[in-house]
Design a protein around this motif. Structure first.
Motif, PDB file in Angstrom:
ATOM      1  N   VAL A 260     112.074  20.073  26.832  1.00 23.11           N
ATOM      2  CA  VAL A 260     110.669  19.768  26.552  1.00 23.11           C
ATOM      3  C   VAL A 260     110.463  19.558  25.053  1.00 23.11           C
ATOM      4  N   GLY A 261     111.118  20.396  24.237  1.00 21.73           N
ATOM      5  CA  GLY A 261     110.992  20.270  22.786  1.00 21.73           C
ATOM      6  C   GLY A 261     111.565  18.966  22.263  1.00 21.73           C
ATOM      7  N   LEU A 262     112.701  18.536  22.820  1.00 20.06           N
ATOM      8  CA  LEU A 262     113.311  17.272  22.391  1.00 20.06           C
ATOM      9  C   LEU A 262     112.444  16.089  22.805  1.00 20.06           C
ATOM     10  N   GLU A 263     111.843  16.173  23.971  1.00 21.32           N
ATOM     11  CA  GLU A 263     110.919  15.117  24.393  1.00 21.32           C
ATOM     12  C   GLU A 263     109.727  15.034  23.449  1.00 21.32           C
ATOM     13  N   ASN A 264     109.202  16.197  23.086  1.00 20.65           N
ATOM     14  CA  ASN A 264     108.074  16.227  22.153  1.00 20.65           C
ATOM     15  C   ASN A 264     108.470  15.651  20.798  1.00 20.65           C
ATOM     16  N   PHE A 265     109.701  15.938  20.359  1.00 17.69           N
ATOM     17  CA  PHE A 265     110.210  15.394  19.091  1.00 17.69           C
ATOM     18  C   PHE A 265     110.209  13.867  19.124  1.00 17.69           C
ATOM     19  N   LEU A 266     110.711  13.281  20.204  1.00 14.18           N
ATOM     20  CA  LEU A 266     110.745  11.824  20.319  1.00 14.18           C
ATOM     21  C   LEU A 266     109.336  11.238  20.369  1.00 14.18           C
ATOM     22  N   LEU A 267     108.435  11.913  21.050  1.00 10.22           N
ATOM     23  CA  LEU A 267     107.062  11.422  21.134  1.00 10.22           C
ATOM     24  C   LEU A 267     106.354  11.512  19.788  1.00 10.22           C
ATOM     25  N   ARG A 268     106.667  12.557  19.025  1.00  9.38           N
ATOM     26  CA  ARG A 268     106.122  12.661  17.664  1.00  9.38           C
ATOM     27  C   ARG A 268     106.578  11.464  16.825  1.00  9.38           C
ATOM     28  N   LEU A 269     107.866  11.147  16.902  1.00 11.79           N
ATOM     29  CA  LEU A 269     108.390  10.020  16.125  1.00 11.79           C
ATOM     30  C   LEU A 269     107.771   8.705  16.598  1.00 11.79           C
TER      31      LEU A 269
END
Length: 455
Positions: free
Chosen positions: A161-170
């Motif tokens: 979930v955190g990695l998905e959020n990281f990509l969405l932030r970028l």
């Protein structure tokens, strides 16, 4: 470990759209150190639509990290290791097939280390941007009943979930979303690592190692960046304390809930020796058992709120990174000004024949006599050329500093708005969850009271 399924991927895609709202876009986007991928443009017209200048990628593409998988293989030193890979799914926004259903997504697998490489590249390529942090590599600030193993399924799921959020932030960032290396990370499984290494970002990163000492040498630091750096350190301390307190409270709650299982056991045993009271005691015991078992799901949900706080704990280091990079630029600017001032002083001394301060040159002149007119004129000419170059260098450093401050402060203002919104919503959600948990406790004892009344 989670098993791949089309339904699971679909649910994750919809969830990915809820996790991160688009942060907006600007008409002009400053991009530096972009890698040229013109050879790909003729093969795939998506690049023209996905990386259109002035737009955020999230408007053009749906992105999700759909699942995680545990694998075993050999590392760089030929030793066997177990690691986790994450499935990235992307599809053009609003794309549908002929049947009217969403088009099948493009997929590829990435290791956590590849996410780290992407972020390291972005830190170097965009020094003026607060680059979103990655989720923790190993669990920190956890209550002791929760596994800290980085291969534990629950931890891997939270990191997914955190990695998905990281990509969405970028993908929603007005500048980072336009970076070609980031786009290749999402779309090209093979050759991406070579592409990012070809940018030469590592050499640029190594040349900036002196920033570690620059902070101690800057004579006129920017008060805004100094205050921001202090704020980030204070915020880091506060969030760390919050997370430690939460872990202690979680431990205590876990114990309180689990002890209620003893109520259930005792009431059940008691009901076996009673006739009129037996049914009421048995029902009360059932409510206590249910209450005791519910704590696992509650604390797992609470851990997701803790992860939101952890994201901003790691964000504080990203803020300090921008401050350190500004200190380095300011240090280089001051060194250029100091060097130019020294050269002008040398020229003045040669032209007037006087030495204003004690120097080896002055002592040499006294011992061996003054230089000839021709020698002085030759040195003056060389110094004039050097001074001209120094003035150009100082002008460039001034322009670089001004540009950095302008871009950095724009991103800092954007980050402040994002931070206030995210933390406010996270804390409100956490409070609502605590209220709900207390209401469930009241309901359990209210139900138990009804059971006792019927005895």
């Amino acid at each position: 470990m989670r098993v791949a399924s089309s339904a699971d991927s679909s649910s994750n895609n919809s969830r990915s759209q809820m996790i991160m709202a688009d942060s907006g876009s600007s008409d002009e986007v400053a991009v530096i150190c972009n890698t040229d991928i013109t050879s790909k443009e003729s093969e795939n017209n998506l690049i023209n639509t996905m990386v259109e200048r002035g737009t955020a990628l999230l408007k053009k593409m749906e992105i999700s990290v759909a699942e995680a998988d545990k694998r075993t293989g050999k590392n760089t030193v030929n030793m066997q290791e177990t690691y986790t890979v994450y499935l990235i799914e992307t599809r053009p926004a609003e794309s549908v097939s002929e049947e009217g259903t969403p088009a099948a997504p493009d997929t590829l697998w990435r290791r956590y280390s590849e996410f780290e490489l992407l972020r390291t590249y972005l830190l170097v390529a965009y020094p003026y941007i607060i680059v979103p942090p990655l989720p923790e590599k190993r669990a920190e600030f956890v209550w002791h009943k929760l596994s800290a193993d980085n291969l534990d399924p629950d931890f891997v799921e939270r990191r997914r979930v955190g990695l998905e959020n990281f990509l969405l932030r970028l993908a929603s960032h007005p500048v980072l979303s336009n970076d070609n290396i980031f786009f290749l990370f999402l779309t090209e499984e093979k050759g991406w690592r070579e592409a990012v290494l070809e940018t030469g970002f590592q050499d640029k990163a190594d040349s900036r190692l002196k920033s570690l000492s620059a902070m101690f040498r800057v004579k006129n630091p920017d008060k805004r960046f100094t205050a921001l750096k202090q704020y980030s350190e204070d915020l880091s301390t506060v969030i760390s304390q919050l997370l430690r307190i939460r872990a202690r409270v979680a431990d205590r709650l876990y114990g309180v809930y689990k002890v209620h299982a003893n109520y259930g056991r005792v009431f059940s045993e008691w009901s076996a020796i009673e006739k009129e009271m037996g049914d009421g005691l048995q029902s009360a015991g059932h409510h206590m058992d249910t209450y005791a078992a519910s704590i696992d799901d509650i604390l797992e949900e609470e851990e997701h709120y803790a992860d939101q706080l952890k994201e901003y704990l790691f964000y504080t280091e990203a803020v300090r990174s921008v401050c350190r990079k500004h200190e380095l630029i300011q240090y280089e600017l001051e060194m250029a000004a100091q060097d130019l001032s020294y050269k002008k002083q040398q020229k003045e001394e040669l032209e007037t024949g006087t030495v204003r301060i004690f120097s080896l040159k002055g002592m040499t002149s006294k011992l061996f006599g003054q230089e000839t007119q021709e020698q002085r004129e030759s040195k003056v000419a060389a110094l004039e050329q050097s001074i001209q170059e120094g003035e150009e260098a100082l002008k460039e450093k001034n322009a670089e500093s001004q540009e950095f401050v302008e871009k950095a402060w724009n991103d800092i203002e954007r980050f402040k708005e994002q931070k206030e919104k995210d933390l406010r919503e996270a804390l409100i959600s956490y409070a609502i969850m605590q209220i709900s948990m207390c209401k469930k406790g009241i309901q359990v004892w209210s139900n138990a009271k009804e059971c006792f009344n019927k005895m």
